[in-house]
Design a protein around this motif. Structure first.
Motif, PDB file in Angstrom:
ATOM      1  N   MET A   1      -6.378  -2.536   0.547  1.00  0.00           N
ATOM      2  CA  MET A   1      -5.888  -2.947   1.838  1.00  0.00           C
ATOM      3  C   MET A   1      -5.165  -4.286   1.739  1.00  0.00           C
ATOM      4  O   MET A   1      -4.196  -4.508   2.444  1.00  0.00           O
ATOM      5  N   ASN A   2      -5.647  -5.168   0.848  1.00  0.00           N
ATOM      6  CA  ASN A   2      -4.990  -6.455   0.672  1.00  0.00           C
ATOM      7  C   ASN A   2      -3.556  -6.290   0.180  1.00  0.00           C
ATOM      8  O   ASN A   2      -2.665  -7.031   0.595  1.00  0.00           O
ATOM      9  N   ILE A   3      -3.347  -5.308  -0.688  1.00  0.00           N
ATOM     10  CA  ILE A   3      -1.997  -5.063  -1.197  1.00  0.00           C
ATOM     11  C   ILE A   3      -1.091  -4.590  -0.067  1.00  0.00           C
ATOM     12  O   ILE A   3       0.056  -5.039   0.048  1.00  0.00           O
ATOM     13  N   ALA A   4      -1.589  -3.705   0.782  1.00  0.00           N
ATOM     14  CA  ALA A   4      -0.784  -3.204   1.900  1.00  0.00           C
ATOM     15  C   ALA A   4      -0.412  -4.325   2.867  1.00  0.00           C
ATOM     16  O   ALA A   4       0.728  -4.401   3.342  1.00  0.00           O
ATOM     17  N   LEU A   5      -1.357  -5.211   3.152  1.00  0.00           N
ATOM     18  CA  LEU A   5      -1.064  -6.330   4.044  1.00  0.00           C
ATOM     19  C   LEU A   5      -0.066  -7.292   3.409  1.00  0.00           C
ATOM     20  O   LEU A   5       0.824  -7.813   4.094  1.00  0.00           O
ATOM     21  N   SER A   6      -0.191  -7.517   2.114  1.00  0.00           N
ATOM     22  CA  SER A   6       0.748  -8.400   1.416  1.00  0.00           C
ATOM     23  C   SER A   6       2.162  -7.830   1.430  1.00  0.00           C
ATOM     24  O   SER A   6       3.136  -8.553   1.668  1.00  0.00           O
ATOM     25  N   ILE A   7       2.271  -6.541   1.182  1.00  0.00           N
ATOM     26  CA  ILE A   7       3.588  -5.888   1.210  1.00  0.00           C
ATOM     27  C   ILE A   7       4.174  -5.930   2.616  1.00  0.00           C
ATOM     28  O   ILE A   7       5.376  -6.140   2.791  1.00  0.00           O
ATOM     29  N   THR A   8       3.334  -5.792   3.626  1.00  0.00           N
ATOM     30  CA  THR A   8       3.804  -5.858   5.007  1.00  0.00           C
ATOM     31  C   THR A   8       4.358  -7.240   5.339  1.00  0.00           C
ATOM     32  O   THR A   8       5.398  -7.369   5.982  1.00  0.00           O
TER      33      THR A   8
END
Length: 71
Positions: A1-8
Motif C-alpha cells: 500500500m505504501n508503494i501505491a500511495l507513493s506512486i499516487t
C-alpha cells in the motif's frame, strides 16, 4: 500500500508540473485545469489514507494491523 500511495503522490506532482507547462504554452487551458483538479483529488485520497483521526490512528495503520496475524 505504501508503494501505491507513493506512486499516487508522484503522479500528482507530475500532473501539476504538466498542467503548469501546458498553461504556460497558452493552449489547452481546459486540459490544464482538469489536470490540476485530478492532482487535487489524488492528494485528497492520499490524505484520507494517511491523516490520523481523532483517536490518533490512520486508516493505513488499521489496514496494516489487519494484515499482521497475531503472534
Amino acid at each position: 500500500m505504501n508503494i501505491a500511495l507513493s506512486i499516487t503522490v508522484l503522479a500528482a506532482i507530475a500532473l501539476l508540473l504538466g498542467a503548469f507547462v501546458l498553461w504556460r504554452r497558452g493552449g489547452h487551458q481546459k486540459q490544464a485545469f482538469l489536470m490540476v483538479i485530478l492532482a487535487l483529488i489524488a492528494m485528497a485520497n492520499v490524505a484520507i489514507w494517511t491523516v490520523p483521526d481523532a483517536e490518533g490512528t490512520a486508516p493505513l495503520d488499521k489496514l496494516e494491523q489487519v494484515d499482521d496475524p497475531p503472534a
